[in-house]
Design an enzyme around this catalytic site. Structure first.
Site, PDB file in Angstrom:
ATOM      1  N   ARG A 171       0.772  -1.067   0.204  1.00 16.94           N
ATOM      2  CA  ARG A 171       0.351  -0.275   0.108  1.00 16.94           C
ATOM      3  C   ARG A 171       0.830   1.739  -0.171  1.00 16.94           C
ATOM      4  NH1 ARG A 171      -3.082  -3.511   3.596  1.00 16.94           N
ATOM      5  NH2 ARG A 171      -5.032  -3.830   2.762  1.00 16.94           N
ATOM      6  N   LYS A 220       4.878  11.547 -10.775  1.00 16.00           N
ATOM      7  CA  LYS A 220       3.659  10.751 -11.931  1.00 16.00           C
ATOM      8  C   LYS A 220       4.063   9.421 -11.921  1.00 16.00           C
ATOM      9  CE  LYS A 220       0.919  14.035 -14.673  1.00 16.00           C
ATOM     10  NZ  LYS A 220       0.830  14.837 -16.171  1.00 16.00           N
ATOM     11  N   GLU A 230      12.411  19.036 -23.819  1.00 20.48           N
ATOM     12  CA  GLU A 230      11.532  19.404 -22.814  1.00 20.48           C
ATOM     13  C   GLU A 230      11.930  20.633 -22.082  1.00 20.48           C
ATOM     14  OE1 GLU A 230       9.110  18.178 -22.274  1.00 20.48           O
ATOM     15  OE2 GLU A 230       9.017  16.348 -22.910  1.00 20.48           O
ATOM     16  N   LYS A 242       9.550  23.670 -13.939  1.00 23.30           N
ATOM     17  CA  LYS A 242       8.700  22.129 -13.410  1.00 23.30           C
ATOM     18  C   LYS A 242       8.107  22.508 -11.804  1.00 23.30           C
ATOM     19  CE  LYS A 242       7.040  18.049 -14.433  1.00 23.30           C
ATOM     20  NZ  LYS A 242       7.210  16.660 -15.015  1.00 23.30           N
ATOM     21  N   GLU A 272      -2.621  18.269 -11.210  1.00 22.02           N
ATOM     22  CA  GLU A 272      -3.239  18.698 -12.492  1.00 22.02           C
ATOM     23  C   GLU A 272      -4.149  18.782 -12.572  1.00 22.02           C
ATOM     24  OE1 GLU A 272      -0.775  16.806 -15.369  1.00 22.02           O
ATOM     25  OE2 GLU A 272      -2.649  17.697 -17.301  1.00 22.02           O
ATOM     26  N   ARG A 284      -0.385  22.902 -14.433  1.00 26.42           N
ATOM     27  CA  ARG A 284       0.643  22.234 -14.874  1.00 26.42           C
ATOM     28  C   ARG A 284      -0.444  21.482 -15.731  1.00 26.42           C
ATOM     29  NH1 ARG A 284       2.426  16.807 -11.048  1.00 26.42           N
ATOM     30  NH2 ARG A 284       3.775  15.693 -12.772  1.00 26.42           N
ATOM     31  N   ASN A 303       2.637  20.730 -21.142  1.00 21.29           N
ATOM     32  CA  ASN A 303       1.809  19.797 -22.236  1.00 21.29           C
ATOM     33  C   ASN A 303       2.193  20.736 -23.424  1.00 21.29           C
ATOM     34  OD1 ASN A 303      -0.686  17.389 -23.867  1.00 21.29           O
ATOM     35  ND2 ASN A 303       0.874  17.561 -22.228  1.00 21.29           N
ATOM     36  N   HIS A 352       2.788  19.913 -27.265  1.00 18.02           N
ATOM     37  CA  HIS A 352       2.973  18.113 -26.737  1.00 18.02           C
ATOM     38  C   HIS A 352       1.137  17.472 -27.205  1.00 18.02           C
ATOM     39  CE1 HIS A 352       6.028  18.237 -23.834  1.00 18.02           C
ATOM     40  NE2 HIS A 352       5.846  16.636 -23.649  1.00 18.02           N
ATOM     41  N   HIS A 393       2.138  14.859 -29.272  1.00 19.85           N
ATOM     42  CA  HIS A 393       1.888  14.015 -29.465  1.00 19.85           C
ATOM     43  C   HIS A 393       1.162  13.013 -30.472  1.00 19.85           C
ATOM     44  CE1 HIS A 393       1.312  13.866 -24.807  1.00 19.85           C
ATOM     45  NE2 HIS A 393       2.782  13.393 -25.477  1.00 19.85           N
ATOM     46  N   HIS A 426       9.399  10.697 -28.995  1.00 15.90           N
ATOM     47  CA  HIS A 426       8.978  11.232 -28.131  1.00 15.90           C
ATOM     48  C   HIS A 426       9.594  13.205 -28.158  1.00 15.90           C
ATOM     49  CE1 HIS A 426       5.857  13.386 -25.137  1.00 15.90           C
ATOM     50  NE2 HIS A 426       7.372  13.562 -24.663  1.00 15.90           N
TER      51      HIS A 426
HETATM   52  N1  GLY Z   1       5.275  15.827 -18.229  1.00 19.15           N
HETATM   53  C1  GLY Z   1       3.995  16.474 -17.727  1.00 19.15           C
HETATM   54  C2  GLY Z   1       3.264  17.111 -16.193  1.00 19.15           C
HETATM   55  O1  GLY Z   1       4.384  15.982 -15.282  1.00 19.15           O
HETATM   56  O2  GLY Z   1       2.857  16.851 -15.685  1.00 19.15           O
END
Ligand code: GLY
Length: 374
Positions: free
Chosen positions: A116, A138, A180, A221, A231, A236, A240, A243, A247, A259
């Site tokens: 957990r 993430k 990036e 970031k 997000e 956040r 993007n 992207h 994408h 990418h």
């Molecule tokens: N790669 C975008 C984010 O981490 O929100």
């Protein structure tokens, strides 16, 4: 020389950036360690992390991961969980990720779900991972139905960005990471953007420059993540930038474009769209062109605007069937824009296609020199 600051989420966690910082990993691992490492970087980076932990008296188990996106699977996740359970590790274990974005996403999700949730420390070894995936918590896996469809927000205990690892990075992988970094410059840091565009930050720079500019990129970031960790607001989503079409081009090329290459082209499209929709005083198109020249991406697939619609409709930022575009008219002014008329989107595509043709000619001249120097 190294730089350290906190990512101000709850609870905050430190990011350390500099040559040799991975050698301090034991300071963030109080008990047993399971190193989840990209098999490609087990030597020398995984070895160095394991040696530092063992020298500090930690019990270490090393679990290599097959390189590449294929490892972000439910099957790999299950096999790693089962190996942790077979040791067995209790809740005091720290998962240590050593590798690029795939390793960090997978190891973070293993940490989020084993017993957990246990602690993890991220030691990213690629510029792409340092600039993007390693910050913000993430974590996740792909499904056959799509990328990152399973996951959790699970913040690490610490992130150690040993810029010494950049010296072993292939040139193409460095250029991917630069995209990036440039995106963060376009979003919020004009000096960072210029450092990428003029080559001050590149494969040939020294460890001091790498430390400085990786730190500048991470700060952009980290500030966005601190403002919108899950997000739920718009902040956040601005990460993007480039992207949405990026994408779509990546998918339409059958992933022949990496990418980073796809996002470089996506940033050029975003600059055209911003120009036509917002009429900003600054001309972001020039910066995007310079970026394309700097990172020399493979050409985008020869597709019509209508061919991209199916991909654009699946973009994760969309709400109520409407495409949400990120526009950055100048650093510090990025925002999400929803009401872009279809005709403007298509006109931006036409302008983009014309630009690509010009840039291809430029690249044909540029490339031999760059490849010779690689
Ligand atoms: N790669 C975008 C984010 O981490 O929100």
């Amino acid at each position: 020389m190294s730089v350290a600051f906190d990512v101000r989420v709850d609870p905050p966690y430190p990011v350390r950036i500099g040559p040799g910082v991975a050698a301090d990993v034991a300071a963030y691992v109080p008990g047993d360690a399971a190193i989840l490492e990209d098999a490609n970087v087990a030597t020398p980076h995984g070895d160095a992390v394991a040696a530092a932990l063992e020298a500090a008296g930690r019990r270490v188990v090393r679990l290599p991961i097959e390189p590449g996106e294929v490892s972000k699977s439910v099957a790999t996740w299950e096999s790693l969980l089962r190996r942790l359970a077979q040791v067995p590790f209790d809740r005091s274990v720290t998962i240590v990720a050593v590798g690029g974005g795939v390793t960090g996403d997978l190891a973070g999700f293993v940490a989020a779900t084993y017993l957990r949730g246990v602690a993890w420390v991220n030691v990213p070894t690629s510029l792409l991972a340092m600039a993007d995936a390693a910050i913000g918590g993430k974590t996740g896996l792909d499904l056959p139905e799509g990328k990152n469809l399973v996951g959790a927000f699970w913040q690490p205990r610490a992130v150690l960005m040993d810029v010494g690892a950049l010296a072993t990075l292939p040139d193409a992988a460095f250029r991917e990471g630069l995209v990036e970094v440039a995106k963060h410059g376009l979003l919020a840091d004009a000096a960072l953007l210029e450092a990428v565009l003029d080559g001050t930050f590149g494969p040939d720079a020294d460890a001091a420059a790498w430390t400085r500019w990786v730190a500048a990129s991470v700060r952009v970031k980290a500030d966005v993540v601190a403002a919108d960790a899950r997000e739920t607001g718009g902040a956040r989503a601005t990460l993007n930038l480039g992207h949405t079409v990026g994408h779509a081009l990546e998918a339409a090329s059958g992933h022949a474009l990496t990418h980073g290459e796809a996002v470089a082209w996506g940033l050029l499209y975003a600059a055209h769209l911003t120009h036509l929709h917002l009429h900003p005083e600054t001309d972001g198109r020039d910066a995007a062109r310079r970026l394309v020249r700097r990172v020399a991406p493979s050409p985008p697939p020869d597709v019509a605007w209508s061919d991209l619609q199916a991909y654009l409709r699946r973009d994760k930022k969309n709400r109520g069937g409407r495409i949400r575009w990120v526009m950055a008219p100048r650093p510090g002014a990025a925002r999400v824009v929803e009401d872009v008329p279809a005709a403007v989107q298509e006109a931006a595509w036409e302008a983009f296609v014309e630009d690509v043709a010009t840039l291809r000619d430029v690249r044909a001249v540029d490339r031999p020199e760059r490849d010779g120097g690689a």
